[in-house]
Write a protein that holds these residues in place. Structure first.
Motif, PDB file in Angstrom:
ATOM      1  N   ARG A  13     -28.064   4.756 -22.811  1.00  0.00           N
ATOM      2  CA  ARG A  13     -28.602   4.081 -24.021  1.00  0.00           C
ATOM      3  C   ARG A  13     -29.959   4.628 -24.355  1.00  0.00           C
ATOM      4  NH1 ARG A  13     -32.247  -0.827 -22.354  1.00  0.00           N
ATOM      5  NH2 ARG A  13     -32.122  -0.607 -20.188  1.00  0.00           N
ATOM      6  N   VAL A  14     -30.252   4.301 -25.527  1.00  0.00           N
ATOM      7  CA  VAL A  14     -31.608   4.795 -26.090  1.00  0.00           C
ATOM      8  C   VAL A  14     -32.233   3.485 -26.822  1.00  0.00           C
ATOM      9  CG1 VAL A  14     -31.027   7.035 -26.448  1.00  0.00           C
ATOM     10  CG2 VAL A  14     -30.608   5.555 -28.295  1.00  0.00           C
ATOM     11  N   ALA A  30     -35.710  13.604 -37.726  1.00  0.00           N
ATOM     12  CA  ALA A  30     -34.117  13.801 -37.323  1.00  0.00           C
ATOM     13  C   ALA A  30     -33.710  12.517 -37.067  1.00  0.00           C
ATOM     14  CB  ALA A  30     -34.281  14.791 -36.309  1.00  0.00           C
ATOM     15  N   LEU A  31     -34.296  11.573 -36.159  1.00  0.00           N
ATOM     16  CA  LEU A  31     -34.115  10.289 -35.780  1.00  0.00           C
ATOM     17  C   LEU A  31     -35.256   9.130 -36.108  1.00  0.00           C
ATOM     18  CD1 LEU A  31     -32.463  11.194 -32.190  1.00  0.00           C
ATOM     19  CD2 LEU A  31     -31.126  10.667 -34.240  1.00  0.00           C
ATOM     20  N   ASP A  32     -34.735   8.098 -36.490  1.00  0.00           N
ATOM     21  CA  ASP A  32     -35.581   7.050 -37.089  1.00  0.00           C
ATOM     22  C   ASP A  32     -35.288   5.769 -36.310  1.00  0.00           C
ATOM     23  OD1 ASP A  32     -37.366   5.687 -38.522  1.00  0.00           O
ATOM     24  OD2 ASP A  32     -36.211   5.919 -40.380  1.00  0.00           O
ATOM     25  N   GLY A  33     -35.824   5.479 -35.164  1.00  0.00           N
ATOM     26  CA  GLY A  33     -35.710   4.311 -34.587  1.00  0.00           C
ATOM     27  C   GLY A  33     -34.479   3.811 -34.175  1.00  0.00           C
ATOM     28  N   VAL A  34     -33.560   4.660 -33.468  1.00  0.00           N
ATOM     29  CA  VAL A  34     -32.428   4.428 -33.163  1.00  0.00           C
ATOM     30  C   VAL A  34     -32.070   3.743 -31.829  1.00  0.00           C
ATOM     31  CG1 VAL A  34     -30.249   5.733 -32.300  1.00  0.00           C
ATOM     32  CG2 VAL A  34     -31.370   6.617 -34.398  1.00  0.00           C
ATOM     33  N   SER A  35     -31.435   2.717 -31.840  1.00  0.00           N
ATOM     34  CA  SER A  35     -31.107   2.059 -30.361  1.00  0.00           C
ATOM     35  C   SER A  35     -29.472   1.864 -30.418  1.00  0.00           C
ATOM     36  CB  SER A  35     -31.772   0.707 -30.640  1.00  0.00           C
ATOM     37  OG  SER A  35     -33.027   0.877 -30.376  1.00  0.00           O
ATOM     38  N   VAL A  36     -29.062   2.377 -29.443  1.00  0.00           N
ATOM     39  CA  VAL A  36     -27.669   2.396 -29.127  1.00  0.00           C
ATOM     40  C   VAL A  36     -27.196   2.599 -27.667  1.00  0.00           C
ATOM     41  CG1 VAL A  36     -27.270   4.888 -29.699  1.00  0.00           C
ATOM     42  CG2 VAL A  36     -25.641   2.851 -30.416  1.00  0.00           C
ATOM     43  N   GLY A  37     -26.035   2.133 -27.445  1.00  0.00           N
ATOM     44  CA  GLY A  37     -25.470   2.499 -26.014  1.00  0.00           C
ATOM     45  C   GLY A  37     -24.025   3.134 -25.889  1.00  0.00           C
ATOM     46  N   ILE A  38     -23.952   3.786 -24.905  1.00  0.00           N
ATOM     47  CA  ILE A  38     -22.564   4.248 -24.768  1.00  0.00           C
ATOM     48  C   ILE A  38     -21.880   3.468 -23.630  1.00  0.00           C
ATOM     49  CG2 ILE A  38     -21.171   6.348 -24.114  1.00  0.00           C
ATOM     50  CD1 ILE A  38     -22.886   6.688 -26.688  1.00  0.00           C
ATOM     51  N   ILE A  60     -30.839  14.456 -26.908  1.00  0.00           N
ATOM     52  CA  ILE A  60     -32.087  13.684 -26.296  1.00  0.00           C
ATOM     53  C   ILE A  60     -31.220  12.765 -25.090  1.00  0.00           C
ATOM     54  CG2 ILE A  60     -33.593  11.816 -26.674  1.00  0.00           C
ATOM     55  CD1 ILE A  60     -34.203  12.987 -29.234  1.00  0.00           C
ATOM     56  N   MET A  61     -30.053  12.039 -25.354  1.00  0.00           N
ATOM     57  CA  MET A  61     -29.506  11.320 -24.527  1.00  0.00           C
ATOM     58  C   MET A  61     -29.130  12.205 -23.127  1.00  0.00           C
ATOM     59  SD  MET A  61     -26.739   8.568 -26.591  1.00  0.00           S
ATOM     60  CE  MET A  61     -26.827   7.492 -25.567  1.00  0.00           C
ATOM     61  N   THR A  72     -35.033   6.766 -23.070  1.00  0.00           N
ATOM     62  CA  THR A  72     -33.517   7.144 -22.945  1.00  0.00           C
ATOM     63  C   THR A  72     -33.307   6.775 -21.504  1.00  0.00           C
ATOM     64  OG1 THR A  72     -34.073   9.053 -24.258  1.00  0.00           O
ATOM     65  CG2 THR A  72     -32.132   8.931 -22.960  1.00  0.00           C
ATOM     66  N   TRP A  73     -31.962   6.271 -21.190  1.00  0.00           N
ATOM     67  CA  TRP A  73     -31.711   6.142 -19.883  1.00  0.00           C
ATOM     68  C   TRP A  73     -30.187   6.643 -19.664  1.00  0.00           C
ATOM     69  CZ3 TRP A  73     -34.072   2.119 -22.842  1.00  0.00           C
ATOM     70  CH2 TRP A  73     -34.990   1.455 -22.031  1.00  0.00           C
TER      71      TRP A  73
END
Length: 259
Positions: A13-14, A30-38, A60-61, A72-73
């Motif tokens: 996740r990020v 390029a990225l603007d405050g993204v929070s998401v998990g796989i 980055i992930m 990032t985790w």
């Protein structure tokens, strides 16, 4: 107490991820405050037009690039502040990669390429890992090709070797970057079916960057990026639904620009 990535059911996740390039008026976000998990055990497609940030997010992930800000985790490991050496070891042991260009070592045969993560780690596969590799070789139809070098294999066979290499260490997460981009349509479908099976039958977590609606149609979940943000998060979609969404998004962007 912070809830862990594992407790959230995620493989990676990020959080509030931002990536900028350049300075001043020439700065690109390029990225603007993204929070998401796989999600663990899921096959996730990451889509978006050129410049949407999808490749930057994956890099980055996977620990291949550093964010400007955010965290990032991989599993429960916060990789944000790790050194280059620590990141290299983590990628080797816990992340698998499948690239558009296959990225096989030309001087190694197919089995040498599959075993490369173990060689780089200075060890031999355990009995359990060897059994896993044998199972992968069989399921990928590579048994008669193990002594062939990459130039002696078709594109589809080279990508199968790359998939076996990516899955050999049972990684937390496999990143696939346009994995069918250099393949004919039949080989591409076979590779996508193999990735799908790795997820559904073996619980492998996979994140695939693609611009191809047919490829994304094999995924359990489709994340759409636009201008460095996640603009949609949808469960399994047909290629037609994905193409329609992409077209509508691009038309919407064009309308906004001309308005």
């Amino acid at each position: 107490m912070e809830i862990t990535t594992t407790e959230l059911g995620l493989a990676a996740r990020v959080q509030q991820l931002t990536k900028t390039y350049g300075t001043g008026e020439g700065q690109v976000r390029a990225l603007d405050g993204v929070s998401v998990g796989i999600r663990r055990g899921e096959f996730t497609a990451i889509m978006g037009p050129s410049g949407s940030g999808k490749s930057t997010l994956m890099h980055i992930m996977a620990g291949l690039d550093a964010p400007t800000s955010g965290r990032t985790w991989i599993g429960d490991t916060d990789i944000t502040g790790l050194s280059d050496l620590e990141l290299t070891i983590l990628r080797r042991r816990r992340v698998g990669f499948v690239f558009q260009a296959f990225n096989l070592v030309p001087t190694l045969d197919a089995m040498g390429n599959i075993l490369l993560p173990f060689d780089l780690d200075g060890r031999r596969p355990s009995a359990l890992e060897r059994a896993r590799i044998d199972g992968l070789v069989e399921s990928l139809g590579l048994g008669s090709r193990l002594r062939h070098r990459p130039h002696e294999l078709s594109g589809g066979q080279q990508q199968r070797v790359a998939i076996a290499r990516a899955l050999a260490t049972a990684p937390d997460l496999v990143f696939a970057d346009e994995p069918t981009g250099n393949l004919d349509s039949r080989s591409g479908r076979e590779v996508l079916a193999l990735l799908q099976a790795a997820s559904r039958e073996h619980g492998q977590s996979i994140a695939m960057v693609t611009h191809d609606p047919v490829a994304a149609g094999h995924a359990d979940r489709v994340l759409f990026l636009g201008d460095g943000r996640v603009v949609a998060d949808k469960p399994h979609q047909s290629p037609e639904e994905i193409a329609a969404y992409m077209l509508a998004a691009e038309l919407g962007t064009a309308a906004a620009v001309t308005a």
